[in-house]
Design a protein around this motif. Structure first.
Motif, PDB file in Angstrom:
ATOM      1  N   SER A 261       0.848  -1.188   0.000  1.00 13.26           N
ATOM      2  CA  SER A 261       0.000   0.000   0.000  1.00 13.26           C
ATOM      3  C   SER A 261       0.885   1.240   0.000  1.00 13.26           C
ATOM      4  CB  SER A 261      -0.896   0.013   1.245  1.00 13.26           C
ATOM      5  OG  SER A 261      -0.106   0.169   2.417  1.00 13.26           O
ATOM      6  N   ALA A 262       0.286   2.388  -0.307  1.00  9.90           N
ATOM      7  CA  ALA A 262       1.053   3.638  -0.285  1.00  9.90           C
ATOM      8  C   ALA A 262       1.652   3.875   1.098  1.00  9.90           C
ATOM      9  CB  ALA A 262       0.157   4.805  -0.689  1.00  9.90           C
ATOM     10  N   LEU A 263       0.869   3.581   2.148  1.00  9.84           N
ATOM     11  CA  LEU A 263       1.367   3.799   3.504  1.00  9.84           C
ATOM     12  C   LEU A 263       2.575   2.923   3.782  1.00  9.84           C
ATOM     13  CD1 LEU A 263       1.105   5.084   6.285  1.00  9.84           C
ATOM     14  CD2 LEU A 263      -0.511   3.276   6.906  1.00  9.84           C
ATOM     15  N   ASP A 264       2.507   1.643   3.414  1.00 12.56           N
ATOM     16  CA  ASP A 264       3.647   0.761   3.645  1.00 12.56           C
ATOM     17  C   ASP A 264       4.871   1.201   2.846  1.00 12.56           C
ATOM     18  OD1 ASP A 264       3.085  -1.145   5.606  1.00 12.56           O
ATOM     19  OD2 ASP A 264       1.858  -2.323   4.249  1.00 12.56           O
ATOM     20  N   ALA A 265       4.678   1.627   1.600  1.00 17.92           N
ATOM     21  CA  ALA A 265       5.810   2.065   0.782  1.00 17.92           C
ATOM     22  C   ALA A 265       6.466   3.309   1.374  1.00 17.92           C
ATOM     23  CB  ALA A 265       5.354   2.340  -0.647  1.00 17.92           C
ATOM     24  N   VAL A 266       5.652   4.212   1.903  1.00 18.97           N
ATOM     25  CA  VAL A 266       6.191   5.448   2.495  1.00 18.97           C
ATOM     26  C   VAL A 266       6.931   5.136   3.793  1.00 18.97           C
ATOM     27  CG1 VAL A 266       5.560   7.630   3.592  1.00 18.97           C
ATOM     28  CG2 VAL A 266       4.518   6.991   1.409  1.00 18.97           C
ATOM     29  N   ILE A 267       6.305   4.352   4.674  1.00 18.37           N
ATOM     30  CA  ILE A 267       6.942   4.020   5.947  1.00 18.37           C
ATOM     31  C   ILE A 267       8.241   3.245   5.713  1.00 18.37           C
ATOM     32  CG2 ILE A 267       6.714   2.619   8.033  1.00 18.37           C
ATOM     33  CD1 ILE A 267       3.759   3.331   8.065  1.00 18.37           C
ATOM     34  N   ALA A 268       8.201   2.281   4.804  1.00 19.11           N
ATOM     35  CA  ALA A 268       9.389   1.478   4.526  1.00 19.11           C
ATOM     36  C   ALA A 268      10.522   2.339   3.976  1.00 19.11           C
ATOM     37  CB  ALA A 268       9.042   0.370   3.530  1.00 19.11           C
ATOM     38  N   SER A 269      10.197   3.254   3.087  1.00 17.71           N
ATOM     39  CA  SER A 269      11.220   4.144   2.529  1.00 17.71           C
ATOM     40  C   SER A 269      11.834   5.014   3.618  1.00 17.71           C
ATOM     41  CB  SER A 269      10.611   5.025   1.431  1.00 17.71           C
ATOM     42  OG  SER A 269      10.149   4.243   0.347  1.00 17.71           O
ATOM     43  N   ALA A 270      10.981   5.564   4.474  1.00 16.45           N
ATOM     44  CA  ALA A 270      11.475   6.419   5.559  1.00 16.45           C
ATOM     45  C   ALA A 270      12.337   5.620   6.528  1.00 16.45           C
ATOM     46  CB  ALA A 270      10.302   7.071   6.284  1.00 16.45           C
ATOM     47  N   MET A 271      11.949   4.381   6.800  1.00 13.96           N
ATOM     48  CA  MET A 271      12.739   3.552   7.709  1.00 13.96           C
ATOM     49  C   MET A 271      14.084   3.185   7.099  1.00 13.96           C
ATOM     50  SD  MET A 271      10.010   0.997   9.546  1.00 13.96           S
ATOM     51  CE  MET A 271       8.924   1.577  10.855  1.00 13.96           C
ATOM     52  N   GLY A 272      14.094   2.878   5.806  1.00  3.68           N
ATOM     53  CA  GLY A 272      15.368   2.568   5.150  1.00  3.68           C
ATOM     54  C   GLY A 272      16.322   3.744   5.197  1.00  3.68           C
TER      55      GLY A 272
END
Length: 323
Positions: A261-272
């Motif tokens: 989902s957009a939320l998962d892609a955003v959170i994952a990118s920020a965490m990376g």
């Protein structure tokens, strides 16, 4: 002064989760942006022990942000549970001059990372699991996508439940944690939600089915976390007690796949990106976390603290709305 980090590696471990690729991409591109050399380790700790490294480039992570699973692949490693395996993993990193390791995974993956930290390897963990059961973070990578996958599947199941006037019991993942069942159940309007955290009485579930039938409802959806017990046996018992035609659907690994989902892609990118920043500051034994809608870094020990209490208020609301 902290030793400068110049070469880092990233791996994914344990069960895959939508958004892991977005995190890998962020680690690689953030690292390269800051002049680091970044290596991908294939097949998790198993690949780490056996030297399955590849140097990553900007192009190696092109067009993966929207893809489910993990391009680095993942595997369970019994060797990593041994002192010999842990020493071999640390040696593989040292032989390549790799200063630090980023581990994307769940609780078991973090424990493996900490064994390497004890051997002098700088580590940062990124929480990736669809169960959303890691303390210290409000959300884990993959949870939001899994919920949406369940809701979409139940929407299709409800169509056939309505057509055939049946009760469907739908089992979702969650051995010890009912978060997927709770939030997906509320989102799709399930008539009952059964989770490991809350005791339940099948007679009460049957009574609710009958009340719905008496007011003209010809179908029902019951969402159950896998940790509650055998879905097929429960479905048969519901049929026996209620007299309603009952079917069972186990969604299984369907929940772990699909585009994030957009939320998962955003959170994952920020965490990376945050994980790379932590290492560049010379810090270790840290994890990234999503807290109050912000990605932060905190000691990895936070992942071993008490799990946040089950959201009883949300559970009670779901019960009240499904009268």
């Amino acid at each position: 002064m902290a030793e400068e980090v110049k070469r880092i590696a990233v791996l994914t471990s344990g069960g895959d989760a939508p958004g892991m690729n977005a995190a890998i991409r962020a680690v690689v591109r953030k690292g390269i942006y800051h002049g680091l050399t970044v290596y991908g380790v294939e097949r998790g700790y198993e690949g780490l022990i056996h030297g399955e490294f590849r140097e990553m480039s900007l192009g190696s992570v092109a067009d993966i942000i929207h893809r489910g699973g993990t391009t680095l692949r993942t595997a369970r490693s019994k060797e990593m549970l041994t002192a010999e395996g842990q020493a071999a993993a640390a040696a593989q990193l040292r032989e390549r001059g790799i200063d630090a390791l980023i581990v994307i995974g769940g609780d078991g993956s973090y424990r493996g990372a900490q064994t390497l930290a004890a051997l002098g390897i700088k580590i940062v963990g990124i929480p990736g699991t669809i169960d959303n059961d890691i303390p210290g973070t409000d959300l884990t990578i993959g949870f939001d996508t899994a919920i949406n996958t369940v809701v979409e599947a139940v929407s299709k199941i409800r169509d056939t439940a309505t057509s055939h006037e049946r009760t469907f019991l739908v089992e979702v993942m969650g051995r010890t944690c009912g978060n997927i069942a709770l939030q997906a159940g509320l989102a799709c309007g399930a008539e009952s939600i059964l989770v490991p955290e809350i005791p339940f009485d099948l007679d009460e579930v049957v009574a609710k089915l009958r009340r719905g039938h008496e007011r003209g409802k010809n179908h029902s959806i019951i969402l159950v976390a896998e940790g509650v017990g055998g879905a097929y046996e429960m479905g048969e018992e519901l049929r026996r007690r209620s007299g309603f035609e009952t079917r069972v659907t186990i969604l299984g690994h369907l929940q772990r796949g699909g585009n994030p989902s957009a939320l998962d892609a955003v959170i994952a990118s920020a965490m990376g990106g945050k994980a790379v920043e932590v290492l560049m500051r010379g810090e270790t034994n840290q994890m990234t976390a999503y807290v109050n809608q912000e990605v932060i870094a905190c000691p990895i020990e936070a992942a071993y603290g008490p799990r946040p209490p089950f959201n009883k208020n949300l559970y009670d609301l779901a019960e009240q709305l499904s009268i």
